[in-house]
Design an enzyme around this catalytic site. Structure first.
Site, short mmCIF file in Angstrom:
data_model
loop_
_atom_site.label_atom_id
_atom_site.label_comp_id
_atom_site.label_asym_id
_atom_site.label_seq_id
_atom_site.Cartn_x
_atom_site.Cartn_y
_atom_site.Cartn_z
N TYR A 120 -5.47 -13.16 -4.28
CA TYR A 120 -4.99 -12.68 -2.98
C TYR A 120 -5.66 -13.44 -1.84
O TYR A 120 -6.86 -13.33 -1.64
CB TYR A 120 -5.29 -11.19 -2.88
CG TYR A 120 -4.74 -10.48 -1.66
CD1 TYR A 120 -3.50 -10.80 -1.12
CD2 TYR A 120 -5.46 -9.44 -1.07
CE1 TYR A 120 -3.00 -10.11 -0.03
CE2 TYR A 120 -4.97 -8.74 0.02
CZ TYR A 120 -3.73 -9.09 0.54
OH TYR A 120 -3.24 -8.41 1.62
N HIS A 146 -2.89 -12.11 4.62
CA HIS A 146 -3.02 -11.00 5.58
C HIS A 146 -4.39 -10.92 6.24
O HIS A 146 -4.72 -9.91 6.87
CB HIS A 146 -2.73 -9.66 4.90
CG HIS A 146 -1.35 -9.56 4.35
ND1 HIS A 146 -1.08 -9.19 3.05
CD2 HIS A 146 -0.16 -9.80 4.92
CE1 HIS A 146 0.23 -9.21 2.85
NE2 HIS A 146 0.81 -9.59 3.97
N ASP A 176 3.16 -9.96 9.46
CA ASP A 176 3.96 -9.96 8.24
C ASP A 176 4.96 -8.79 8.24
O ASP A 176 6.12 -8.98 7.89
CB ASP A 176 3.02 -9.84 7.03
CG ASP A 176 3.72 -10.23 5.74
OD1 ASP A 176 4.59 -11.11 5.78
OD2 ASP A 176 3.39 -9.66 4.69
N CYS A 178 0.84 -1.19 0.00
CA CYS A 178 0.00 0.00 0.00
C CYS A 178 0.88 1.25 0.00
O CYS A 178 2.06 1.19 0.33
CB CYS A 178 -0.86 0.00 1.24
SG CYS A 178 0.16 -0.05 2.72
#
Ligand code: ADP
Ligand code: SF4
Length: 690
Positions: A172, A175, A267, A31
């Site tokens: 995806y 996370h 992470d 991001c």
């Protein structure tokens, strides 16, 4: 100097399905707080990564459909063709630099509140959505029709991504942010149909999305899967063995496996809680399960560590988000034998606070991050000087060091004067605190650069006063004298000094950094809410004190939610026996301890202690600056054209803010500053005319 042959392995091309990465440097999706709102900024940020040698440059997560959006966070969108232009521009820019472009298609499902679209979020089961803010929204369980729709939306997004020019298209499942992960999860998936129950069933949606994406775009694009190897919840969550079984079920289906941990905080651990390469134990088996290339992260900044990952057969591609933010030119520097010039990430996660606060990304180490397009700042290039002025920089903390470095790179004759015997200012001092050793990299990178600049002179033991500055007669003076922590309790909760009776020792963070070590019970009053209070509580607990951390907030180090550290910090303190006292403020210091009051009811209590550490506001060290300003009439005779306070001396703030201030000062010297207009370009949403 050329490349060290032991790093040649990092520059081998890697086949990823139908495309070939030119080297092993892989900027994984991350991001940037710009996304759809600041598209040109996002494009230029990615282009510069490719220019810096990253062989693959990916987007942040891309919302693929309006039924799953993550307002208020700002990522990119791929809802329909109107979202394509910035993505086309990104692909063209990345390709022009010789890199591959990847896109992380995301259907967040029960991770998105849909506050913008007001659609009901969907997930495997009827459950409250999982967001940072406990939003009062519940996702509904998807039926077969919903799953069919999701597959079609994902396929359409993949086709759009291919049309935009992407080479790698992601599914995806990492996370805790992607719907396929929610389906994999025993915690969230209580379905009794063929999408729930056994591992095969829970993995069905992931498999279908990989197959659909391959069918749709696999002739020209690689299909990547981003998956979390462990949720770090023990048996309750997805864990390594289970995820390895998932990978084994579809080992050869995608063209690339991109491995992470879950949630994002696990992470993207800060250096306070994890070192370089910390994820190795979680990813080490995957290459024995699949023949497809594997990418993994680990805040790698050392080319030796990177090469070892490939040689040991752990990873094929070196994934990086933060190291590529701190130094977009990291691969080029390795390639050109300039490894000593790598600007190493310090693992502070200020970059992540951009996303968390919906503002453009910023970085402690790299002051140009997020400014590439709007200010035209390049991380490696800076315009030549605008005059032959000589510049005096006073104070060798992060602001002064960066100002001297960047001014030196511009070609100015610079003198850097430091009162103390060592450089680094607060960074040097703070890097000696528990867990913060990597922060010294802010100093070390700049010192290394200064060594190579004959036009920058550094003097230590040189505490300057206004008279001396006027005598020297530099044309420009940057005052970077820093700040000191207050000793009177003033910060957010108290705007007036608190009453202090004789009794417990009253200490500030500066006292502890200077070596003061209280004994007996200590109260740390944290009205700063970032890292310092918790770091000092840890230091004191480790030195044998019984510590109470009093905070007006609901939890320790409340702002570190934005650096994804809060849970780790609270755990670390609790494990050390630190008593966290939330919702209370120290109101006065008494002879035998402190009086604390509830921030809601005002009800007061006494807490016995032998020392109090006030982690409150800081006061700029601005005496020199104010003195020089008050003597403006003497400047012409001294040859001084400008005196500017930068960094903490101007306003105490983040280390990132001090580095930025130093850099900005250097960039703007001898340029025209228009105070009445924003100092950067910006993009404004267009109104529809029909
Ligand atoms: P910043 O974060 O803004 O860079 P720091 O507090 O880290 O600020 O660094 C300020 C530095 O300035 C310290 O190393 C301090 O010793 C130095 N300093 C403070 N006053 C003077 C002075 N009058 N002359 C020279 N150096 C000074
Ligand atoms: Fe690394 Fe900190 Fe920069 Fe993020 S902000 S890239 S963690 S130095």
């Amino acid at each position: 100097m050329g490349r060290d042959p032991q790093y040649d392995i990092l520059f081998e091309p890697v086949q990823i399905g139908p495309v070939t990465a030119p080297n092993r440097f892989y900027q994984v999706p991350h991001c940037n707080g710009m996304g759809y709102r600041d598209p040109s900024g996002m494009v230029e940020l990615r282009r510069i990564k490719a220019e810096g040698g990253w062989g693959v440059v990916c987007t942040e997560q891309a919302e693929i459909h309006h039924t799953s959006e993550i307002t208020p966070f700002i990522e990119i969108r791929l809802w329909d063709d109107r979202d394509l232009p910035p993505l086309v521009a990104m692909c063209e820019a990345v390709h022009a630099e010789g890199a591959l472009a990847g896109i992380e298609l995301a259907y967040n499902g029960m991770n998105g509140p849909n506050f913008l679209t007001r659609e009901i979020p969907m997930g495997p089961s009827h459950l409250p959505i999982v967001t940072f803010t406990n939003d009062p929204v519940q996702a509904r369980a998807m039926d077969k029709e919903d799953i069919g729709n999701l597959r079609r939306w994902h396929r359409n997004a993949a086709l759009r991504a291919k049309r935009a020019g992407f080479d790698i298209v992601y599914v995806y499942a990492a996370h805790g942010f992607g719907a396929p992960q929610h389906f994999l999860s025993r915690r969230y998936n209580s379905r009794t149909d063929e999408y729930g129950g056994s591992l095969e069933n829970r993995a069905r949606l992931l498999r279908e999305l990989i197959e659909d994406t391959g069918d749709a775009v696999g002739d020209g694009c690689a299909v990547a899967v981003r998956i979390s190897m462990d949720e770090m919840l023990g048996e309750a969550g997805l864990h390594r063995e289970e995820v390895e079984d998932v990978i084994a079920l579809m080992a050869e289906l995608p063209d690339l496996w991109d491995l992470t941990l879950s949630g994002w905080d696990n992470d993207s651990r800060t250096s306070r809680f994890a070192g370089e390469g910390a994820q190795q134990p979680f990813v080490t088996n995957v290459k024995s399960i699949t023949s497809k290339p594997v990418v993994g992260v680990g805040r790698f900044t050392s080319p030796d560590a990177m090469a070892a990952m490939v040689r040991k057969g752990v990873l094929d591609l070196i994934g990086a988000a933060r190291p590529s933010i701190a130094d977009p030119f990291l691969p080029r520097k390795i390639d050109e034998g300039r490894t000593d010039e790598i600007r190493e990430c310090i693992g502070c996660n200020i970059c992540i606070t951009g996303d968390m606060t919906m503002s453009p990304i910023r970085c402690t180490q790299n002051p140009t991050m997020g400014e590439e397009w709007r200010r035209g700042w390049h991380p490696e290039r800076i315009p030549r000087k605008g005059s032959d002025s000589r510049v005096l920089v006073i104070g060798a903390g992060p602001a002064g060091l960066e100002a001297a470095r960047a001014l030196g790179r511009r070609g100015y004759a610079v003198t850097l004067a430091e009162a103390g015997q060592e450089p680094g200012g607060r960074v040097t001092r703070e890097s000696r605190l528990p867990g913060l050793a990597a922060w010294a990299r802010v100093r070390d990178y700049r010192l290394q650069q200064l060594n190579d600049l004959p036009n920058v002179e550094v003097f230590y033991d040189s505490a300057l006063a206004a008279d001396q500055v006027l005598e020297f007669g530099f044309e420009h003076v940057a005052v970077a004298t820093g700040a000191r922590w207050r000793r009177d309790g003033i910060a957010r909760f108290h705007q007036a000094a608190i009453p202090i009776e004789d009794g417990p020792a009253v200490l500030t963070p500066d006292d502890l950094m200077d070596g003061a070590r209280p004994t007996g019970p200590v109260v740390v009053f944290d009205d700063d809410h970032y890292y310092m209070g918790s770091v000092l509580a840890e230091l004191l607990a480790d030195s044998g004190c019984s510590v109470s951390l009093v905070t007006p907030a609901a939890e320790a180090a409340n702002w570190t939610r934005n650096t994804l550290e809060q849970a780790a910090i609270q755990t670390c303190l609790l494990e050390r026996g630190v008593r966290i006292v939330p919702h209370r403020a120290v109101g006065r210091i008494l002879s035998g301890g402190v009086e604390t009051a509830c921030v809601y009811t005002g009800r007061a209590d006494e807490l016995a202690c032998s020392a109090v550490v006030l982690v409150t506001a800081r006061r700029p060290d601005e005496a020199l600056y104010l003195d020089l300003k008050s003597r403006r009439g003497d400047w012409p005779a001294a040859g001084i054209k400008g005196v500017t306070a930068i960094g903490d001396a101007f306003a105490p703030g983040l280390i990132a803010a001090a580095v930025y201030a130093g850099h900005r000062y250097a960039r703007e010297l001898d340029t025209e500053i228009l105070l009445d207009e924003p100092p950067f370009r910006r993009e404004i949403a267009q109104m529809l005319t029909e």
